[in-house]
Scaffold this motif. Structure first.
Motif, short mmCIF file in Angstrom:
data_model
loop_
_atom_site.label_atom_id
_atom_site.label_comp_id
_atom_site.label_asym_id
_atom_site.label_seq_id
_atom_site.Cartn_x
_atom_site.Cartn_y
_atom_site.Cartn_z
N UNK A 1 -10.19 5.09 1.38
CA UNK A 1 -10.97 6.18 1.21
C UNK A 1 -10.59 7.63 2.04
N UNK A 2 -10.20 7.28 3.06
CA UNK A 2 -9.58 8.36 3.97
C UNK A 2 -8.43 9.05 3.10
N UNK A 3 -7.41 8.02 2.83
CA UNK A 3 -6.22 8.52 2.12
C UNK A 3 -6.43 9.10 0.93
N UNK B 1 -6.22 -0.77 -6.18
CA UNK B 1 -5.17 0.38 -6.90
C UNK B 1 -4.04 0.22 -6.07
N UNK B 2 -4.03 -0.08 -4.81
CA UNK B 2 -2.85 -0.13 -3.70
C UNK B 2 -2.15 -1.67 -3.57
N UNK C 1 0.94 -1.13 -0.09
CA UNK C 1 0.06 -0.04 -0.14
C UNK C 1 0.87 1.27 0.01
N UNK C 2 1.81 1.31 0.88
CA UNK C 2 2.71 2.55 0.90
C UNK C 2 3.36 2.85 -0.34
N UNK C 3 4.14 1.71 -0.91
CA UNK C 3 4.71 2.04 -2.39
C UNK C 3 3.59 2.31 -3.35
N UNK C 4 2.48 1.99 -3.56
CA UNK C 4 1.68 2.30 -4.29
C UNK C 4 1.12 3.78 -4.15
N UNK C 5 0.91 3.93 -2.98
CA UNK C 5 0.43 5.19 -2.41
C UNK C 5 1.51 6.39 -2.99
N UNK D 1 -4.83 -7.72 2.51
CA UNK D 1 -5.36 -6.45 1.74
C UNK D 1 -6.54 -5.78 2.51
N UNK D 2 -7.05 -6.77 3.18
CA UNK D 2 -8.66 -6.22 3.60
C UNK D 2 -8.38 -5.21 4.55
N UNK D 3 -9.55 -4.27 4.42
CA UNK D 3 -9.56 -3.06 5.52
C UNK D 3 -11.03 -2.71 5.63
N UNK D 4 -11.28 -1.42 6.44
CA UNK D 4 -12.44 -1.10 6.73
C UNK D 4 -12.84 0.27 5.98
N UNK D 5 -11.91 0.81 5.24
CA UNK D 5 -12.19 2.04 4.43
C UNK D 5 -11.06 2.87 4.25
#
Length: 267
Positions: free
Chosen positions: A61-63, A43-44, A15-19, A54-58
């Motif tokens: 969206x905040x990023x 995307x990330x 995620x960090x690298x993709x972001x 990979x799972x998350x609660x959203x």
């Protein structure tokens, strides 16, 4: 409306690298006065079935909202929602004001093992952004025409974010064009690029007009230090769907009641 398609090589399960790459792209697009920046599916993280990572609660969206506020453009971004026993493959449109649309992929990709880890969504939302009414279908959804017909009743532009491998690139191009023609809407396919895990992605992103013709990008921007297939595609579009439909009114000849009869099992 000015749209940027981000045909990027996603940093696999990072995620960090993709972001960082997403922010790099948005910085490049800022000079183009982009209104809406669209990223590929998941995307990330890339199309990973390791949902424990990979799972998350959203949080994504905040990023995305932070980036939208920083760079003055809305963002289309894909992420994996923790929905309990199985996850959902989501794509959200996020502006400085908040979430405009959140869609869960209707058809998990059985051939790729997605049905084992993901459940299908149950809603087909539409939002308005600028002069356009926008809907979303994700990757494998492209093979199923019915939701596109439903969306075309209230959409001018249908987005198709994807992780679509080069081995089936002819299907990608053919189906994007067909969905534009049969629904008389703009269809924007944004795919990932380069090598990830065991797959090669050729990109082939682009926008098709309501008559199926290819809309050339007004500008192509290479991503510094990116793979050869990585590119930002910039478009400026007017919402003229009704002009196409009035000039060639095929949708007026659809027989919805008859179709429903046969879907219901009638003879």
């Amino acid at each position: 409306m000015k749209i940027g398609l981000g045909q990027i090589q996603i940093c696999w399960e990072d995620r960090e690298g993709s972001l960082r790459k997403v922010e790099q792209c948005m910085n490049l697009l800022q000079n183009e006065r982009t209104d809406l920046f669209l990223l590929p599916e998941m995307s990330l993280t890339g199309f990973s079935m390791r949902t424990e990572y990979t799972k998350e609660q959203g949080e994504t969206i905040g990023l995305a909202r932070e980036l939208a506020d920083k760079y003055g453009m809305a963002v289309g971004i894909g992420w994996v929602k923790d929905a309990g026993e199985r996850c959902e493959n989501h794509y959200s449109l996020v502006s400085q004001e908040g979430t405009l649309l959140d869609y869960a992929k209707l058809h998990p990709f059985r051939y790729g093992g997605e049905t084992q880890m993901f459940q299908g969504g149950t809603e087909i939302p539409v939002c308005r952004f600028g002069d356009f009414r926008i809907g979303v279908q994700i990757c494998y959804d492209l093979r199923f025409p019915e939701p596109f017909q439903i969306l075309s009743r209230q959409s001018d532009l249908i987005l198709v974010p994807a992780n679509w491998p080069a081995s089936r690139r002819e299907h990608w191009d053919c189906l994007l064009r067909a969905r534009a023609i049969e629904n008389q809407v703009y269809v924007a396919g944004v795919n990932c690029a380069g090598r990830m895990e065991k797959q090669y992605y050729s990109g082939d992103s682009g926008i098709y007009r309501p008559d199926g013709s290819f809309l050339p990008a007004g500008k192509k921007i290479s991503i510094p230090d990116g793979c050869p297939e990585e590119v930002l595609l910039c478009y400026e579009m007017d919402c003229d769907v009704e002009r196409y439909r009035s000039n060639f009114p095929t949708k007026e000849d659809r027989r919805e009641n008859l179709y429903r009869k046969y879907y219901a099992g009638g003879n």
